[in-house]
Design a protein around this motif. Structure first.
Motif, PDB file in Angstrom:
ATOM      1  N   LEU A 115       0.621  -1.189   0.132  1.00 40.36           N
ATOM      2  CA  LEU A 115       0.027  -0.062   0.087  1.00 40.36           C
ATOM      3  C   LEU A 115       0.924   1.346  -0.064  1.00 40.36           C
ATOM      4  CD1 LEU A 115      -2.935   1.163   0.216  1.00 40.36           C
ATOM      5  CD2 LEU A 115      -2.652   1.191   2.682  1.00 40.36           C
ATOM      6  N   LEU A 116       1.888   1.290   1.063  1.00 41.91           N
ATOM      7  CA  LEU A 116       2.775   2.499   0.980  1.00 41.91           C
ATOM      8  C   LEU A 116       3.779   2.519  -0.500  1.00 41.91           C
ATOM      9  CD1 LEU A 116       4.163   2.419   4.469  1.00 41.91           C
ATOM     10  CD2 LEU A 116       2.560   3.830   3.539  1.00 41.91           C
ATOM     11  N   GLN A 117       4.030   1.348  -1.025  1.00 44.70           N
ATOM     12  CA  GLN A 117       4.752   1.692  -2.320  1.00 44.70           C
ATOM     13  C   GLN A 117       3.884   2.171  -3.510  1.00 44.70           C
ATOM     14  OE1 GLN A 117       6.436  -2.514  -2.923  1.00 44.70           O
ATOM     15  NE2 GLN A 117       8.082  -2.190  -2.011  1.00 44.70           N
ATOM     16  N   GLY A 118       2.659   1.675  -3.274  1.00 45.64           N
ATOM     17  CA  GLY A 118       1.554   2.331  -4.333  1.00 45.64           C
ATOM     18  C   GLY A 118       1.201   3.784  -4.248  1.00 45.64           C
ATOM     19  N   LEU A 119       1.271   4.179  -3.000  1.00 43.26           N
ATOM     20  CA  LEU A 119       0.928   5.453  -2.616  1.00 43.26           C
ATOM     21  C   LEU A 119       2.087   6.374  -3.023  1.00 43.26           C
ATOM     22  CD1 LEU A 119      -0.908   7.387  -1.303  1.00 43.26           C
ATOM     23  CD2 LEU A 119      -0.018   7.099   0.905  1.00 43.26           C
ATOM     24  N   ALA A 120       3.367   5.943  -2.775  1.00 45.97           N
ATOM     25  CA  ALA A 120       4.536   6.846  -3.132  1.00 45.97           C
ATOM     26  C   ALA A 120       4.804   6.687  -4.614  1.00 45.97           C
ATOM     27  CB  ALA A 120       5.814   5.915  -2.438  1.00 45.97           C
ATOM     28  N   SER A 121       4.030   5.753  -5.327  1.00 48.51           N
ATOM     29  CA  SER A 121       4.163   5.542  -6.693  1.00 48.51           C
ATOM     30  C   SER A 121       3.278   6.458  -7.254  1.00 48.51           C
ATOM     31  CB  SER A 121       4.147   4.256  -7.476  1.00 48.51           C
ATOM     32  OG  SER A 121       5.270   3.332  -6.941  1.00 48.51           O
ATOM     33  N   ALA A 122       1.977   6.663  -6.802  1.00 48.59           N
ATOM     34  CA  ALA A 122       1.015   7.641  -7.341  1.00 48.59           C
ATOM     35  C   ALA A 122       1.378   9.229  -7.089  1.00 48.59           C
ATOM     36  CB  ALA A 122      -0.143   7.370  -6.357  1.00 48.59           C
ATOM     37  N   LEU A 162       4.492  10.127  -6.873  1.00 49.73           N
ATOM     38  CA  LEU A 162       5.571  10.501  -7.937  1.00 49.73           C
ATOM     39  C   LEU A 162       5.037  10.721  -9.304  1.00 49.73           C
ATOM     40  CD1 LEU A 162       8.305   7.968  -6.890  1.00 49.73           C
ATOM     41  CD2 LEU A 162       8.467  10.414  -6.641  1.00 49.73           C
ATOM     42  N   VAL A 163       3.894  10.046  -9.651  1.00 53.31           N
ATOM     43  CA  VAL A 163       3.424  10.242 -10.870  1.00 53.31           C
ATOM     44  C   VAL A 163       2.500  11.464 -10.959  1.00 53.31           C
ATOM     45  CG1 VAL A 163       1.568   9.497 -12.304  1.00 53.31           C
ATOM     46  CG2 VAL A 163       3.219   7.745 -11.659  1.00 53.31           C
ATOM     47  N   ILE A 164       1.915  11.865  -9.933  1.00 49.66           N
ATOM     48  CA  ILE A 164       1.460  13.033 -10.004  1.00 49.66           C
ATOM     49  C   ILE A 164       2.441  14.423  -9.833  1.00 49.66           C
ATOM     50  CG2 ILE A 164      -0.091  14.846  -8.298  1.00 49.66           C
ATOM     51  CD1 ILE A 164      -1.690  12.054  -7.286  1.00 49.66           C
ATOM     52  N   VAL A 165       3.455  14.382  -9.380  1.00 52.62           N
ATOM     53  CA  VAL A 165       4.452  15.350  -9.109  1.00 52.62           C
ATOM     54  C   VAL A 165       5.102  15.455 -10.431  1.00 52.62           C
ATOM     55  CG1 VAL A 165       7.035  15.771  -8.194  1.00 52.62           C
ATOM     56  CG2 VAL A 165       4.973  15.000  -6.749  1.00 52.62           C
ATOM     57  N   PHE A 166       5.289  14.267 -11.080  1.00 52.41           N
ATOM     58  CA  PHE A 166       6.036  14.452 -12.219  1.00 52.41           C
ATOM     59  C   PHE A 166       4.941  15.088 -13.347  1.00 52.41           C
ATOM     60  CE2 PHE A 166       9.251  11.111 -10.706  1.00 52.41           C
ATOM     61  CZ  PHE A 166      10.212  11.999 -10.807  1.00 52.41           C
ATOM     62  N   SER A 167       3.893  14.686 -13.491  1.00 58.46           N
ATOM     63  CA  SER A 167       2.884  15.170 -14.308  1.00 58.46           C
ATOM     64  C   SER A 167       2.670  16.641 -13.942  1.00 58.46           C
ATOM     65  CB  SER A 167       1.331  14.519 -14.128  1.00 58.46           C
ATOM     66  OG  SER A 167       1.716  13.242 -14.131  1.00 58.46           O
ATOM     67  N   LEU A 168       2.503  17.096 -12.793  1.00 59.47           N
ATOM     68  CA  LEU A 168       2.474  18.641 -12.643  1.00 59.47           C
ATOM     69  C   LEU A 168       3.817  19.339 -13.141  1.00 59.47           C
ATOM     70  CD1 LEU A 168       0.430  18.632  -9.209  1.00 59.47           C
ATOM     71  CD2 LEU A 168      -0.384  18.967 -11.555  1.00 59.47           C
ATOM     72  N   SER A 169       4.763  18.771 -13.000  1.00 61.35           N
ATOM     73  CA  SER A 169       6.097  19.477 -13.297  1.00 61.35           C
ATOM     74  C   SER A 169       6.134  19.854 -14.555  1.00 61.35           C
ATOM     75  CB  SER A 169       7.256  18.690 -12.718  1.00 61.35           C
ATOM     76  OG  SER A 169       7.315  17.543 -13.508  1.00 61.35           O
ATOM     77  N   SER A 170       5.616  18.930 -15.630  1.00 60.04           N
ATOM     78  CA  SER A 170       5.317  19.406 -17.064  1.00 60.04           C
ATOM     79  C   SER A 170       4.287  20.227 -17.091  1.00 60.04           C
ATOM     80  CB  SER A 170       5.122  18.066 -17.634  1.00 60.04           C
ATOM     81  OG  SER A 170       3.787  17.640 -17.517  1.00 60.04           O
ATOM     82  N   CYS A 171       3.483  20.949 -16.247  1.00 57.58           N
ATOM     83  CA  CYS A 171       2.722  22.048 -16.548  1.00 57.58           C
ATOM     84  C   CYS A 171       3.182  23.408 -16.176  1.00 57.58           C
ATOM     85  CB  CYS A 171       1.485  21.791 -15.633  1.00 57.58           C
ATOM     86  SG  CYS A 171       0.496  20.268 -15.719  1.00 57.58           S
ATOM     87  N   THR A 172       4.447  23.266 -15.664  1.00 57.63           N
ATOM     88  CA  THR A 172       5.043  24.611 -15.428  1.00 57.63           C
ATOM     89  C   THR A 172       5.427  25.252 -16.619  1.00 57.63           C
ATOM     90  OG1 THR A 172       7.123  23.892 -14.972  1.00 57.63           O
ATOM     91  CG2 THR A 172       5.540  24.236 -12.992  1.00 57.63           C
TER      92      THR A 172
END
Length: 131
Positions: free
Chosen positions: A7-14, A16-26
């Protein structure tokens, strides 16, 4: 315990995916074009001119002859109007650097104001003949 680790690995992966997705929006800061600086307004010197500067009409009292055209130049960053108190003329909103002209055909005194900022007032006095 094993499921909590998954569960923690899945949460951490999610996350990271959100952070990397948002970083492409800047926005790419190198592609931003600079804002052009306001240019000095060159009004037609053949016509009497009233400038709008710092929420004031300059000059606030103006004398002209019948048949002359007065140009009003907005040099403020805010929009302003030139509205006769008797309703005989109205410029509507003038944005920065816009010019509005009005020909005064009849002699008389014409007080005006900015309908957006009513404390801004001026007067055009029209004589029977040109100056």
């Amino acid at each position: 315990m094993k499921y909590i680790c998954y569960l923690l690995q899945g949460l951490a992966s999610a996350i990271l995916v959100i952070v990397f997705s948002l970083s492409s929006c800047t926005p790419n800061r190198q592609s931003v074009t600079p804002t052009p600086q306001p240019q000095e307004i060159t009004a037609n010197t053949a016509n009497p001119t009233v400038k709008i500067v710092n929420f004031k009409y300059l000059p606030s009292n103006f004398k002209i002859g019948a048949g002359e055209t007065v140009q009003f130049v907005n040099q403020d960053e805010e929009p302003h109007t030139i509205t006769a108190k008797d309703g005989s003329f109205d410029s509507k909103g003038l944005d920065e650097a816009q010019v509005w002209k009005h020909t005064f055909t009849q002699p008389g005194t014409f007080p005006y104001l900015c309908s957006i900022h009513p404390y801004m007032q001026g007067t055009i006095t029209v004589n029977t003949s040109k100056k």
